[in-house]
Scaffold this motif. Structure first.
Motif, mmCIF file in Angstrom:
data_model
loop_
_atom_site.group_PDB
_atom_site.id
_atom_site.type_symbol
_atom_site.label_atom_id
_atom_site.label_comp_id
_atom_site.label_asym_id
_atom_site.label_seq_id
_atom_site.Cartn_x
_atom_site.Cartn_y
_atom_site.Cartn_z
ATOM 1 N N SER A 99 -5.002 -0.952 7.993
ATOM 2 C CA SER A 99 -4.358 -1.112 6.602
ATOM 3 C C SER A 99 -4.972 -0.172 5.773
ATOM 4 O O SER A 99 -6.131 0.558 6.365
ATOM 5 C CB SER A 99 -4.905 -2.707 6.148
ATOM 6 O OG SER A 99 -6.216 -2.759 5.932
ATOM 7 N N ASP A 100 -4.397 0.164 4.666
ATOM 8 C CA ASP A 100 -5.010 0.884 3.795
ATOM 9 C C ASP A 100 -6.404 0.367 3.314
ATOM 10 O O ASP A 100 -7.491 1.491 3.299
ATOM 11 C CB ASP A 100 -4.350 0.958 2.282
ATOM 12 C CG ASP A 100 -2.825 1.415 2.347
ATOM 13 O OD1 ASP A 100 -2.613 2.060 3.469
ATOM 14 O OD2 ASP A 100 -2.064 1.293 1.462
ATOM 15 N N ARG A 101 -6.822 -0.666 3.163
ATOM 16 C CA ARG A 101 -8.237 -1.158 2.878
ATOM 17 C C ARG A 101 -9.171 -0.951 4.074
ATOM 18 O O ARG A 101 -10.216 -0.352 3.859
ATOM 19 C CB ARG A 101 -8.237 -2.595 2.603
ATOM 20 C CG ARG A 101 -9.626 -3.328 2.363
ATOM 21 C CD ARG A 101 -9.545 -4.688 2.018
ATOM 22 N NE ARG A 101 -8.782 -5.138 0.773
ATOM 23 C CZ ARG A 101 -8.493 -6.130 0.606
ATOM 24 N NH1 ARG A 101 -9.104 -7.376 1.157
ATOM 25 N NH2 ARG A 101 -7.718 -6.426 -0.731
ATOM 26 N N ASP A 121 1.071 5.967 9.370
ATOM 27 C CA ASP A 121 -0.415 5.715 9.214
ATOM 28 C C ASP A 121 -1.101 7.191 8.998
ATOM 29 O O ASP A 121 -2.098 7.104 8.125
ATOM 30 C CB ASP A 121 -0.721 5.582 10.755
ATOM 31 C CG ASP A 121 -2.083 5.250 10.805
ATOM 32 O OD1 ASP A 121 -2.598 4.370 10.376
ATOM 33 O OD2 ASP A 121 -2.790 5.954 11.606
ATOM 34 N N ALA A 124 -1.311 7.314 5.105
ATOM 35 C CA ALA A 124 -2.232 6.261 4.775
ATOM 36 C C ALA A 124 -3.652 6.934 4.983
ATOM 37 O O ALA A 124 -4.405 6.879 3.995
ATOM 38 C CB ALA A 124 -2.428 4.965 5.375
ATOM 39 N N HIS A 128 -6.446 7.680 1.993
ATOM 40 C CA HIS A 128 -7.557 6.783 1.721
ATOM 41 C C HIS A 128 -8.774 7.186 2.632
ATOM 42 O O HIS A 128 -10.141 6.638 2.606
ATOM 43 C CB HIS A 128 -7.341 5.283 2.240
ATOM 44 C CG HIS A 128 -6.111 4.698 1.411
ATOM 45 N ND1 HIS A 128 -6.282 4.050 0.118
ATOM 46 C CD2 HIS A 128 -5.068 4.645 1.569
ATOM 47 C CE1 HIS A 128 -5.302 3.830 -0.135
ATOM 48 N NE2 HIS A 128 -4.316 3.796 0.713
#
Length: 416
Positions: A99-101, A121, A124, A128
């Motif tokens: 995930s982004d987080r 992906d 992302a 990030h």
């Protein structure tokens, strides 16, 4: 040199014999010896232990002291590896699903190398984990492996080119390619085929001015101590596999026309044969089946949900130390839970077990060191996780300098 399971009389066997109750035992000296053999067979290759196979602090620490890094699949695994002494420069985020987080968390922890296999992906990662290095995982067919891993992970050659071009456009460093030939891979040909795929993509990327600095040959190196579902010993051709990997490294270096670093991600190969379970017999029973035939069932204190998760695809070697050489009966082996999946196959997975075995008798479950702790439930049906014991190693680790991918050079043509 071919890996072998610990012989009778080994430290591991003595620990099982001395154990007063059920437990999972690891021989750290055996794990270290397996690591030493691997780096002898593949000189110059940098090891990233697939920690999901054995996320045990003592195992991670002893491998880190020998120079191993870690292939981590989540920020939690990354943090775990760092706590046990693995330098952050030897940790990569090898999961293509994140995930982004999770990407941002891994970046804050200091990880700079990320696996990917899709445009979504990689975008992302750029958002990030700006400036990160990315390596793209190619899909393989998984033929020859007990677990093929051919669907959930990896992309086509064409997608790999598109993903790494996009990474470059987004300010990331397109640094490498990776493959995974399938877990418990039993053929050398799988690595030949993987290197063919890697060579084609390397050539296509070179034409686009993308010069990668490393190749990650992934997991798949087999353990030596398993039985298949029918109880026949699995005998992986390790010498042929290592020769195929070395040949593939030489070929990829020629295709690139420059020095490449090589990584590999062993998991079960390093730990399966050096971990074993001391369990005990619950009961040997005989019951009439619906077709009128009688069947023996051997119920053990350890099963699919507390250490033997992979019993769907293989048999574990069982030793009954108080009944060696006794007359045997063919039985279905099952774990203690009230779950029908907690058993070997009822048809072809029968095991020869001592006919006189009694409730409470000890049983040793060999070559069970891989995934035993990873898949163990917290206490399904009230059966608690096994206590864990690690036999210390008295080996003195050699000094290691700090390592980064870009200063590891593969000596693919060196001595075995």
């Amino acid at each position: 040199m071919t890996a072998t399971t610990p012989p009778p009389g080994s430290r591991l066997h003595r620990a099982l014999a001395d154990a007063p109750g059920d437990r999972l035992v690891y021989d750290l000296a055996g794990v270290e010896a397996a690591y030493a053999n691997l780096v002898r067979e593949l000189p110059g290759v940098s090891v990233r232990f697939a920690m999901k196979a054995c996320p045990v602090d003592e195992v991670l620490t002893c491998l880190a002291r020998r120079g191993s890094g870690v292939d981590a699949a989540s920020p939690q695994e990354i943090a775990h590896a760092l706590r046990t002494g693995v330098p952050v420069e030897r940790v990569h985020y090898g999961n293509t699903i994140k995930s982004d987080r999770d990407i941002a968390h891994a970046h804050r922890l200091g990880v700079r190398d990320f696996a990917t296999d899709s445009l979504e992906d990689v975008e992302a990662i750029a958002a990030h984990a700006p400036g990160a290095r990315v390596f793209c995982r190619l899909a393989t067919d998984g033929k020859g492996a007990l677990w093929g891993l051919s669907h959930k992970f990896g992309c086509s050659a064409g997608d790999a080119v598109r993903v790494l071009e996009r990474a470059r456009d987004l300010g990331l460093t397109p640094s490498g390619l990776s493959v995974h030939v399938g877990s418990q891979q039993m053929t050398a040909e799988a690595w030949d085929d993987a290197c063919d795929r890697l060579a084609d993509v390397l050539t296509a990327l070179d034409r686009r001015g993308i010069l990668l600095d490393h190749i990650n040959l992934g997991g798949g190196l087999p353990a030596a101590g398993y039985l298949d579902q029918w109880g026949t010993p699995l005998e992986p051709p390790l010498d042929e596999i290592f020769a195929a990997v070395r040949q593939g490294m030489r070929r990829l270096t020629r295709v690139a026309g420059r020095r490449l670093a090589f990584l590999i991600e062993p998991g079960r190969h390093l730990v399966a044969d050096h971990g074993a379970i001391r369990a005990h017999v619950l009961r040997l029973t005989s019951r009439e089946r619906q077709d009128g035939a009688r069947a023996h069932w051997l119920y053990l204190s350890c099963g699919k949900f507390n250490g033997l998760y992979e019993m769907d695809a293989l048999q574990y070697r069982l030793v009954f130390p108080t009944h060696l050489g006794a007359d045997a009966v063919s039985a279905v082996v099952a774990g203690p839970t009230c779950d029908s999946d907690d058993a070997y196959s009822h048809d072809h997975g029968l095991v020869e077990v001592p006919g006189a075995v009694a409730s409470g008798d000890p049983v040793w479950i060999l070559a069970s060191g891989a995934y035993a702790t990873s898949y163990m439930t917290r206490g399904f049906n009230g059966f608690s996780p096994l206590p864990l014991v690690c036999l210390p190693s008295d080996r003195v680790p050699p000094p290691r300098r700090p390592e980064r991918i870009d200063d590891v050079t593969a000596c693919a043509g060196g001595p075995r």
